[in-house]
Design an enzyme around this catalytic site. Structure first.
Site, PDB file in Angstrom:
ATOM      1  N   ASP A 126     -21.380  64.612  26.929  1.00 39.06           N
ATOM      2  CA  ASP A 126     -20.763  65.911  27.229  1.00 39.06           C
ATOM      3  C   ASP A 126     -20.211  66.654  26.016  1.00 39.06           C
ATOM      4  O   ASP A 126     -19.390  67.566  26.163  1.00 39.06           O
ATOM      5  CB  ASP A 126     -19.632  65.707  28.258  1.00 39.06           C
ATOM      6  CG  ASP A 126     -20.203  65.431  29.643  1.00 39.06           C
ATOM      7  OD1 ASP A 126     -21.193  66.086  30.007  1.00 39.06           O
ATOM      8  OD2 ASP A 126     -19.660  64.563  30.356  1.00 39.06           O
ATOM      9  N   ASP A 186     -27.541  68.203  34.147  1.00 34.90           N
ATOM     10  CA  ASP A 186     -26.399  68.813  33.444  1.00 34.90           C
ATOM     11  C   ASP A 186     -26.531  68.690  31.921  1.00 34.90           C
ATOM     12  O   ASP A 186     -25.988  69.497  31.164  1.00 34.90           O
ATOM     13  CB  ASP A 186     -25.077  68.137  33.833  1.00 34.90           C
ATOM     14  CG  ASP A 186     -24.985  67.660  35.266  1.00 34.90           C
ATOM     15  OD1 ASP A 186     -26.036  67.421  35.872  1.00 34.90           O
ATOM     16  OD2 ASP A 186     -23.877  67.517  35.770  1.00 34.90           O
TER      17      ASP A 186
HETATM   18  N1  GLY Z   1     -21.396  67.877  34.610  1.00 39.27           N
HETATM   19  C1  GLY Z   1     -20.671  67.414  35.728  1.00 39.27           C
HETATM   20  C2  GLY Z   1     -20.687  68.333  36.874  1.00 39.27           C
HETATM   21  O1  GLY Z   1     -21.226  69.418  36.826  1.00 39.27           O
HETATM   22  O2  GLY Z   1     -20.117  67.953  37.882  1.00 39.27           O
END
Ligand code: GLY
Length: 410
Positions: A126, A186
């Protein structure tokens, strides 16, 4: 005379109380929000400052009954509040409000600094979410090499998660455990950090990793109809797909709405850095799916296949709206009519969530975020129809981008 003065005082107090009450509950119509009328602007700034008072020096994550749950480390969401401060700082400058801009700049720097330790975090993918809206932004605005070096360290940390099969491992310890070959959609959002680093260092290796990851996601997460898998498991060493599955969606073959929105933005940004038209086409295809599957009220359900009435995820609208505006900016020169179509769609998505925003929702004047109705993880009952840090960030980013688009057209 005395009675007259007393009546006048009482009358004045009544009028003031009525005005305060009207001020507290008056709504700002959508058409005033997008150009960001003075009323909308004041409301926005006041909410952002109040959030800071509420959370202290911890990062806002999601709300529970509109009260912020926070984290010290920043989890994956720590970039969003400081990112909003940078966005609003820029808007304050545009409006000629130098004093507010200076205050916001100090706050944005202070908040960005709190993420410092994360630049060396190799335990997560992330880092784009964390460092692009903060340290990359701080470097762009200040020119101070410290921010550049920190963001480059974050890119190096992210690159350590690149697997021999040609993808960035999303979860878990590098090369170990059940997620050693797992990629979530994501993850497309973290590629920008690698592309930025490649440009800064004039080192194609970072960009090659990002493009390889995007190519595998394009081939395997995105389905024929434009919908998407949340997760794909790959053979770690070869990049051969094993299966699609889900974590936050309804089922393996359903389409989790926020994942779909992450895909739209991620592929639009990948096009921006690669010039590879197929990535833009994938963003468009995913965007078409998003629009096609919206219910009548225009607000995404948490999963496009969840039976109605399904809980909403307004953050999916906010993210997709931003993605549509990215698509529009790429098409603007060569296909202005097509670009305008995507802008209209972005406007539609933002208008649909207007009633969930602090501009129309009196409850959000003194608690929660800019937007409610966001859902983190429906299946786990985590933050269902609440304020979520990423929803606020992309809502604000989309509103500002749409307002800018509108100004350019006039
Ligand atoms: N990247 C985590 C979410 O969108 O929940």
């Amino acid at each position: 005379m005395y009675r007259y003065a007393r009546c006048l005082i009482i009358w004045t107090v009544v009028v003031l109380l009525v005005q305060i009450n009207v001020g507290a509950t008056a709504t700002v119509p959508f058409d005033d929000v997008v150009p960001l009328s003075d009323q909308a602007w004041e409301l926005l700034c006041s909410r952002l400052f109040q959030i800071e008072k509420e959370v202290g020096d911890r990062f806002p994550h999601v709300t529970e009954n509109l009260v912020w749950r926070t984290s010290r480390s920043g989890e994956w969401t720590g970039g969003f509040y400081p990112g909003m401060l940078w966005l609003v700082e820029e808007e304050a400058r545009r409006r000629g409000d130098t004093a507010k801009a200076e205050l916001l700049r100090q706050k944005a720097l202070q908040w960005s600094e709190r993420l410092s330790a994360r630049q060396f975090d190799t335990g997560t993918h992330d880092l784009g979410f964390l460092f692009v809206p903060t340290w990359v932004e701080a470097y762009k605005r200040t020119g101070d090499e410290r921010w550049r070096n920190g963001a480059l360290n974050a890119a190096r940390s992210l690159s350590k998660r690149f697997a021999p099969g040609g993808f960035i491992q999303s979860w878990g310890p590098i090369g170990q455990g059940p997620n050693a070959g797992t990629v979530i959609i994501d993850n497309m959002m973290n590629l920008e950090l690698l592309y930025w680093a490649a440009q800064e260092l004039n080192d194609d290796r970072f960009a090659e990793m990002a493009t390889s990851h995007a190519r595998l996601t394009q081939r395997h997460h995105v389905r024929e109809d434009g919908g998407s898998f949340h997760l794909v498991d790959f053979v770690r060493d070869t990049g051969v797909m094993i299966r699609g599955r889900t974590h936050q969606g309804l089922s393996a073959y359903s389409t989790w709405s926020r994942g779909q929105a992450w895909g739209v933005v991620g592929f639009a940004i990948t096009y921006q850095y690669t010039g590879d038209r197929s990535f833009l086409e994938t963003a468009q295809k995913m965007g078409e799916f998003f629009m096609r599957r919206l219910p009548e009220d225009g607000v995404a359900p948490w999963d496009f296949d969840a039976p109605a009435p399904a809980a909403k995820d307004t953050s999916a609208n906010a993210i997709a709206a931003f993605g549509f505006l990215c698509i529009a900016s790429h098409l603007q020169q060569e296909e202005p009519q097509e670009a305008a179509k995507w802008v209209d769609r972005a406007r539609y998505l933002l208008q649909a969530v207007h009633s969930y925003s602090l501009f129309a929702h009196p409850e959000l004047r003194d608690k929660g975020g800019l937007l409610t109705g966001g859902t983190y993880n429906f299946r786990q009952g985590s933050a269902v129809e609440q304020s979520v840090a990423w929803g606020d960030y992309y809502y604000l980013r989309s509103l500002l981008a749409l307002a800018q688009w509108q100004r350019e057209q006039n």
